[in-house]
Design a protein around this motif. Structure first.
Motif, mmCIF file in Angstrom:
data_model
loop_
_atom_site.group_PDB
_atom_site.id
_atom_site.type_symbol
_atom_site.label_atom_id
_atom_site.label_comp_id
_atom_site.label_asym_id
_atom_site.label_seq_id
_atom_site.Cartn_x
_atom_site.Cartn_y
_atom_site.Cartn_z
ATOM 1 N N ASP A 432 -1.936 0.861 6.817
ATOM 2 C CA ASP A 432 -3.119 1.522 6.255
ATOM 3 C C ASP A 432 -2.837 2.125 4.885
ATOM 4 O OD1 ASP A 432 -4.028 0.903 8.677
ATOM 5 O OD2 ASP A 432 -4.636 2.923 9.282
ATOM 6 N N VAL A 433 -1.733 2.861 4.812
ATOM 7 C CA VAL A 433 -1.462 3.587 3.577
ATOM 8 C C VAL A 433 -1.117 2.615 2.451
ATOM 9 C CG1 VAL A 433 -0.083 5.391 2.552
ATOM 10 C CG2 VAL A 433 -0.659 5.509 4.948
ATOM 11 N N LEU A 440 -6.643 0.228 -4.344
ATOM 12 C CA LEU A 440 -7.037 0.982 -5.538
ATOM 13 C C LEU A 440 -6.558 0.286 -6.802
ATOM 14 C CD1 LEU A 440 -6.359 4.585 -4.292
ATOM 15 C CD2 LEU A 440 -8.558 3.608 -4.872
ATOM 16 N N ARG A 557 6.167 17.329 5.476
ATOM 17 C CA ARG A 557 5.215 17.017 4.419
ATOM 18 C C ARG A 557 4.504 15.700 4.693
ATOM 19 N NH1 ARG A 557 7.359 16.737 -1.606
ATOM 20 N NH2 ARG A 557 5.514 15.741 -2.444
ATOM 21 N N TYR A 558 5.248 14.740 5.263
ATOM 22 C CA TYR A 558 4.677 13.406 5.415
ATOM 23 C C TYR A 558 4.283 13.093 6.844
ATOM 24 C CZ TYR A 558 6.643 12.742 0.798
ATOM 25 O OH TYR A 558 6.930 12.866 -0.515
ATOM 26 N N ALA A 560 1.896 13.609 9.134
ATOM 27 C CA ALA A 560 0.614 13.110 9.648
ATOM 28 C C ALA A 560 0.351 11.660 9.309
ATOM 29 C CB ALA A 560 -0.520 13.965 9.103
ATOM 30 N N SER A 561 1.007 11.154 8.271
ATOM 31 C CA SER A 561 0.632 9.792 7.902
ATOM 32 C C SER A 561 1.615 8.765 8.437
ATOM 33 C CB SER A 561 0.533 9.670 6.395
ATOM 34 O OG SER A 561 1.680 10.196 5.821
ATOM 35 N N ARG C 131 -9.233 3.593 9.608
ATOM 36 C CA ARG C 131 -8.651 4.915 9.833
ATOM 37 C C ARG C 131 -8.494 5.608 8.495
ATOM 38 N NH1 ARG C 131 -3.523 4.302 13.623
ATOM 39 N NH2 ARG C 131 -3.171 2.642 12.128
ATOM 40 N N ASN C 133 -6.912 7.006 5.517
ATOM 41 C CA ASN C 133 -5.525 6.821 5.102
ATOM 42 C C ASN C 133 -5.212 7.539 3.795
ATOM 43 O OD1 ASN C 133 -7.114 5.200 3.550
ATOM 44 N ND2 ASN C 133 -5.830 3.402 3.660
ATOM 45 N N PRO C 134 -5.394 8.864 3.772
ATOM 46 C CA PRO C 134 -5.019 9.579 2.555
ATOM 47 C C PRO C 134 -3.515 9.480 2.344
ATOM 48 C CG PRO C 134 -5.424 11.129 4.312
ATOM 49 C CD PRO C 134 -5.814 9.775 4.839
ATOM 50 N N PHE C 135 -3.098 9.545 1.096
ATOM 51 C CA PHE C 135 -1.667 9.562 0.811
ATOM 52 C C PHE C 135 -1.134 10.947 1.111
ATOM 53 C CE2 PHE C 135 -3.313 6.607 -2.638
ATOM 54 C CZ PHE C 135 -3.144 5.494 -1.840
ATOM 55 N N PRO C 136 0.150 11.035 1.450
ATOM 56 C CA PRO C 136 0.720 12.368 1.713
ATOM 57 C C PRO C 136 0.936 13.135 0.421
ATOM 58 C CG PRO C 136 2.372 10.666 2.005
ATOM 59 C CD PRO C 136 1.098 9.968 1.706
ATOM 60 N N LYS C 137 -0.147 13.371 -0.271
ATOM 61 C CA LYS C 137 -0.099 14.125 -1.518
ATOM 62 C C LYS C 137 -1.217 15.165 -1.450
ATOM 63 C CE LYS C 137 1.095 9.950 -4.133
ATOM 64 N NZ LYS C 137 2.095 10.250 -5.138
ATOM 65 N N TYR C 145 -4.951 9.385 -8.041
ATOM 66 C CA TYR C 145 -3.984 8.277 -7.937
ATOM 67 C C TYR C 145 -4.481 7.003 -8.609
ATOM 68 C CZ TYR C 145 -0.852 4.890 -5.716
ATOM 69 O OH TYR C 145 0.044 3.899 -5.470
ATOM 70 N N GLY C 146 -5.666 6.556 -8.196
ATOM 71 C CA GLY C 146 -6.186 5.306 -8.728
ATOM 72 C C GLY C 146 -6.471 5.393 -10.216
ATOM 73 N N LEU C 184 -3.354 15.870 4.072
ATOM 74 C CA LEU C 184 -3.138 15.618 5.496
ATOM 75 C C LEU C 184 -3.611 16.789 6.348
ATOM 76 C CD1 LEU C 184 0.356 13.954 5.336
ATOM 77 C CD2 LEU C 184 -1.881 12.927 5.249
ATOM 78 N N ARG C 198 -11.674 8.818 -3.506
ATOM 79 C CA ARG C 198 -10.562 8.133 -4.159
ATOM 80 C C ARG C 198 -11.009 6.750 -4.637
ATOM 81 N NH1 ARG C 198 -5.616 7.427 -0.170
ATOM 82 N NH2 ARG C 198 -6.687 5.523 0.428
ATOM 83 N N ALA C 199 -11.828 6.101 -3.802
ATOM 84 C CA ALA C 199 -12.274 4.756 -4.159
ATOM 85 C C ALA C 199 -13.279 4.791 -5.309
ATOM 86 C CB ALA C 199 -12.880 4.063 -2.942
#
Lengths: 563, 232, 289
Positions: A432-433, A440, A557-558, A560-561, C131, C133-137, C145-146, C184, C198-199
């Motif tokens: 997904d990620v 994008l 930090r990471y 959840a994903s 699902r 899917n945000p980045f862990p940021k 990001y984009g 998150l 984001r899109a």
């Protein structure tokens, strides 16, 4: 009849309940928890054993005076009680067939550290308790820690300057102040030798090499170098004279010590590192001294074939080598894992490579040592010497075991761990990620470097932790590719380029082996072996804990994903 | 139309119960019309009374069908043919209830209205016309209910066409009554009663036509109502 | 439309015209396919077939997607609706064994042409996944990001763009005070709206939504659906959904796919009240033939 029925019933109930207990799964809980308990006990026992045996060494224990009689001869000895042992009567009689006295069923014997090796080696002595006539704790016993010949035990009688006894009211205070003086002079000499003389030598060597290089290039004009060289040599003489002067003044003082048997001996104060009277010290003083000794152990250079003094160079070498190894292995392992997981077309060939990498982790480490020596040291190092350091030949520069080769060899040894762990991390990152990033308009490389790698960093760190744990404890291959018993200089110093990758270095693991099994004085070295082993364990724990803390933070930090 | 069962058997059985309720309501309404006309023809006060007393049941059926339909729409979110069937049934149940009202109205002429004499010779021709009208209207009602039960779109189209004849017979009856009232002023009450009955039968035909139109909607998804007024 | 007052003839001579109300359309009615003009068409698919190895996933699909409308793709699991959606931004390229034939034209440009840069195409065709899917940021970094991928951009401009995207995704009011917190930590519905933000931050022409609400609770689902409704004034939206009612609620056009075939494609009104194909009817009404 009735009774037998009841018992049968009871039995069946019992059998029933046993089966119920078995089916309930409780036995498994017991079994698994027992396994955990055994493991924990083993680890705690190991650390405890090391700590008890190693840490006691630094305690300023009391000195006892023993008058004992054996074979009709009376002797008095002074010493620290370092071990008690009980032996069977038969064993005792077999070892001492001429012994005439009555012998109990078990015989107790004490090992006393008596020191004074320059007069009466060895400095440890066994005493049977049934031989002891008199035992006391004399308050004025003095213990001297010396730069050579080990400890000295005795009674301070006089302080001498230029060989002449000194009239003083408080000999003890005078001794302390003179030890302090000689300490400061010694430091000044060390300073001169380490800083100035070594850097002058370094420059002179550089000039020699430059000359040789020019010779090889066919240039014959050395005038600029020679002028420089003369200047340096003049400077060297100056410094050397200063050292001579200081050494002379260092040898001014001496002290005379009355030994246990009443003889007198003269000891130059220049060799005394510290003096203490353990039987007069309060608990607080002893604790203070304990920590001072511990600190000195960590920060001093070793003396007397590593059996005394500190282990600082080994500590330094170990940590530096492990850090260097981590720096080498992490990028290499990560890049390899990235290719295997992200770019290579998954198939039987990649699977084969993966199996091969996993199996590399099982190769005995000494094999890596041989490989490192043959490939890195002789082939790579020799080639580097041929290409870049022809002026130093026939003396090798990189073509000899050294820090960089040891680090590279261990990096090679641990790279499978990093690859496997990183790959695992990469597979755990959900599609997904990645697709989110690609959708994008990110390219694959952008996605890997901006999204995938940061998210895999906890796994990369896990790999690094495992690699560090493995590398810090590894000794066998190091003996072939860079570790020595005693390195004259640290791999980092004030001379350009500061970090000397070609230098040989000391290592705690090898230090343990050397002190424990290659030392002439086994009894003296034993506590140091334990203390060093404990230190090695502690270092590995600290390195691991640091990495684990870092990893846990990243993971939080990471978290959840990662699905 | 769709013969496959739903994946949800529960949904199928709910629809079935609803359809059988609708059929039962149709049967009841048909009986009401029949009995009311029987009572009218025979001046049977007792029968008229029983028609009136059963009117309540018709209303109950309508409410029941309304509620069930609402529930199914809310819980099943039906689409396409299912949705059209439910909407058709919902609307048709209103028509059935109205038909029930008309039967009640006929019965009421006897219980509440002024006395009339259906045996007078002068009235006989008109009464035979009324009987014809009754036949036609009952026929339409029965046919429309059958069409609904069988999802018979072609039959429904025929049923709709039959309404024209009902209307013309009704107009003829009204015309005859108007002449009769002029010629026999003594029998005005009877004529009025006949007009009332004819009027109700005509309305019953209209409602049956509506039901048939709903059948077409349910089956074909096409709204054919008011085409006469909208397109012409 | 007026009618004359009947009494007007006798009472007075002036004709009083009164306004007769005309019934309004409660539901927006999208033009039927036969009413489409050429300039309405954003994506034109012709004879598209796709196979994974030997397994055909899509067979001879031809359809047109109308600009600034919501087009829903429905069908049972494995019917190829997600595969079709992923054709529009060439997401299927990531799978090795895929073979594609036929044409997809985005505003007249064949997207499989060798001159097309896939990354560029994906910037014009945004996608939101099943699902969240945000980045862990941080929230900010997710939206930026984009935009950052397209090159360096002044901070103030980036700030504006992030705010604009978040506002358009109906998320700004909820997150304006915690832009630097991790994405998150948001709820699932917020995460999905963040992904939409984001899109749209890179201002695409087309938005592909692959079951965007299937992992969300009903309230969040309603918010997403409302958002889709608002976004269609600026974007051409394609949505794949398992939830037929959702397709009925949000879309103007619906295509029903079955076993890799586009069985029926028409206005949502027709598909959900009176579909012509029996397979569509069976699927819509919850039957399996």
């Amino acid at each position: 009849m009735a009774t037998s029925e009841t018992t049968e019933q009871d039995l069946s109930i019992q059998r029933q309940s046993l089966r119920v207990w078995w089916q309930s799964g409780d036995p498994w809980i017991w079994l698994t928890s027992a396994a955990v308990a055994v493991s924990v006990t083993a680890v705690l026992g190991l650390v405890g054993l090391l700590a008890v045996n190693g840490l006691a060494h630094f305690w300023p224990s009391e000195v006892i005076a023993i008058k004992h009689e054996s074979y009709g001869q009376q002797t008095t000895i002074l010493g620290e009680l370092s071990e008690r042992e009980f032996i069977a009567r038969r064993q005792f009689l077999e070892a001492n067939p001429q012994y005439a006295g009555n012998v109990a069923n078990t015989v107790e014997r004490w090992l006393l550290k008596t020191g004074n090796r320059q007069i009466d080696p060895p400095d440890f002595r066994w005493v049977f308790t049934h031989d002891v006539v008199e035992q006391s704790v004399p308050t004025d016993v003095v213990v001297l820690e010396r730069t050579e010949w080990g400890n000295a035990y005795g009674y301070l009688t006089a302080i001498k300057q230029q060989g002449m006894p000194l009239e003083t009211s408080d000999t003890w205070a005078e001794l302390q102040s003179r030890i302090a003086r000689s300490e400061s002079i010694r430091e000044a000499i060390d300073q001169l030798q380490e800083d100035q003389i070594s850097s002058i030598n370094y420059e002179i060597e550089a000039i020699r090499l430059e000359k040789r290089r020019r010779q090889l290039d066919g240039v014959t004009d050395f005038s600029d170098l020679e002028a420089n060289e003369t200047e340096l040599q003049a400077e060297y003489v100056l410094v050397e004279n200063e050292v001579f002067r200081l050494t002379e003044s260092l040898e001014r003082d001496s002290l005379s010590l009355t030994l246990a048997d009443g003889t007198e001996t003269v000891i130059p104060i220049s060799t005394v590192i510290q003096a203490w009277r353990p039987n007069q010290m309060s608990l607080r003083q002893k604790v203070g001294m304990y920590f001072k000794n511990l600190w000195n152990f960590l920060t001093d250079d070793p003396r007397e074939a590593n059996t005394e003094g500190g282990i600082y160079p080994a500590l330094f070498g170990t940590v530096l080598m492990v850090l260097l190894m981590s720096l080498l292995v992490t990028p290499f392992g990560v890049v390899a894992a990235l290719y295997l997981r992200e770019y290579a077309k998954q198939g039987p060939f990649v699977q084969l490579i993966r199996i091969a990498v996993n199996n590399l982790a099982g190769v005995p480490s000494i094999v890596y040592g041989v490989f490192g020596l043959g490939f890195f040291v002789y082939l790579v190092g020799g080639t580097i010497d041929d290409l870049f350091f022809p002026e130093a030949k026939p003396a090798p520069t990189f073509g000899t075991p050294g820090l960089i080769w040891a680090s590279l060899t261990l990096a090679l040894l641990t790279v499978p761990v990093v690859i496997v762990s990183t790959e695992e991390g990469l597979t755990r990152i959900s599609r997904d990620v990645r697709e989110g990033s690609l959708a994008l308009g990110a390219t694959k490389a952008e996605t890997i470097f901006k999204i995938v790698l940061p998210m895999a960093s906890p796994s990369i760190l896990t790999g690094m932790i495992l690699a560090v744990a493995r590398a810090a404890g590894e000794v066998a291959p190091l003996m072939l590719v860079g570790v020595v018993k005693l390195a004259p200089t640290l791999p980092i110093d004030g001379n350009f380029p500061y970090l000397h990758l070609d230098r040989k270095f000391m290592h705690l693991g090898f230090h343990i082996y050397d002190v424990g099994f290659q030392s002439p004085n086994v009894d003296a070295a034993r506590p140091l072996v334990f203390a060093t082993a404990l230190l090695l364990v502690v270092i590995i724990i600290v390195l691991n804990l640091t990495a684990i803390t870092l990893r846990n933070r990243l993971e939080a930090r990471y978290r959840a994903s990662i699905n | 139309m769709n013969d496959h069962p739903h994946i949800s058997e529960q949904f199928d059985s709910e629809l079935q119960v609803l359809q059988s309720n609708f059929a039962a309501m149709g049967g009841l309404v048909e009986a009401q019309v029949q009995d009311a006309m029987q009572a009218f023809k025979n001046v049977d006060l007792a029968l008229a009374q029983s028609v009136r007393s059963r009117e309540e049941r018709v209303n109950e059926y309508e409410i029941e069908i309304d509620q069930e339909t609402t529930t199914i729409i809310a819980r099943r979110q039906p689409a396409a043919s299912d949705l059209r069937l439910l909407i058709g049934m919902l609307k048709s149940s209103t028509d059935l209830e109205r038909i029930g009202d008309e039967a009640d109205r006929i019965a009421k002429i006897m219980t509440k209205g002024r006395p009339y004499a259906p045996t007078l010779d002068e009235l006989l021709p008109i009464l035979s016309e009324v009987a014809k009208l009754e036949n036609l209207a009952s026929q339409m009602l029965r046919e429309s209910l059958n069409n609904f039960a069988r999802k018979d779109e072609a039959g429904a189209t025929k049923t709709i066409a039959a309404d024209k004849e009902v209307d013309s017979v009704y107009r003829a009856i009204v015309e005859s009554c108007r002449n009769g009232m002029a010629n026999f002023p003594d029998h005005v009450d009877s004529y009025i009663a006949i007009i009332w009955v004819a009027r109700s039968l005509e309305r019953i035909g209209d409602h049956a036509k509506n039901i048939a139109e709903n059948v077409v909607y349910s089956v074909r998804g096409e709204d054919i109502r008011h085409h006469g007024t909208a397109t012409q | 439309m007026t009618i004359e007052n009947r009494d007007g003839d006798s009472m007075n001579t002036t004709n009083v015209a009164i306004e007769v109300p005309v019934p309004q359309s409660a539901v927006e009615v999208a033009p039927a396919p036969h009413e489409w003009r050429d300039e309405d068409i954003c994506i034109e698919v012709s004879d598209l077939s796709l196979a994974y190895g030997e397994t055909a996933a899509l067979t001879n699909i031809s359809m047109q997607v109308v600009r600034q409308r919501v087009t829903a793709l429905i069908g049972p699991s494995g019917c190829g609706k997600s595969t079709l959606l992923r054709c529009f931004n060439r997401m299927n390229d990531l799978i090795d064994s895929v073979r594609i034939s036929g044409r997809i034209e985005l505003n007249g440009m064949e997207i499989h042409a060798p001159t097309v840069d896939v990354a560029q195409l994906r910037r014009r065709v945004g996608m939101v996944f099943q699902r969240p899917n945000p980045f862990p940021k941080s929230i900010y970094e997710n939206v930026a990001y984009g935009v950052r991928l397209q090159g360096r951009i002044p901070k103030s401009e980036l700030d504006d763009r992030v705010e604009w995207a978040l506002k358009n995704a109906a998320l700004w009011e909820e997150v304006r005070d915690r832009l630097n917190e991790s994405a998150l930590g948001m709820s699932g519905g917020q995460q999905q709206r963040l992904v939409i933000a984001r899109a749209i931050a890179i201002q695409p022409d087309v938005l592909l939504l692959d079951e965007p609400a299937s992992a969300l609770d009903p309230i969040s689902t309603s918010k997403i659906e409302e958002l889709i409704h608002q976004l269609k004034t600026d974007y051409t939206i394609l949505i794949v959904t398992h939830n037929m009612q959702q397709a009925a609620r949000v879309s103007d056009y619906t295509g029903f796919l079955y076993l890799g075939n586009l069985v029926e494609y028409d206005t949502t009104n027709i598909i959900f009240t009176n579909p012509t194909q029996k397979q569509t009817e069976d699927y819509i009404t919850g039957r399996y033939g």
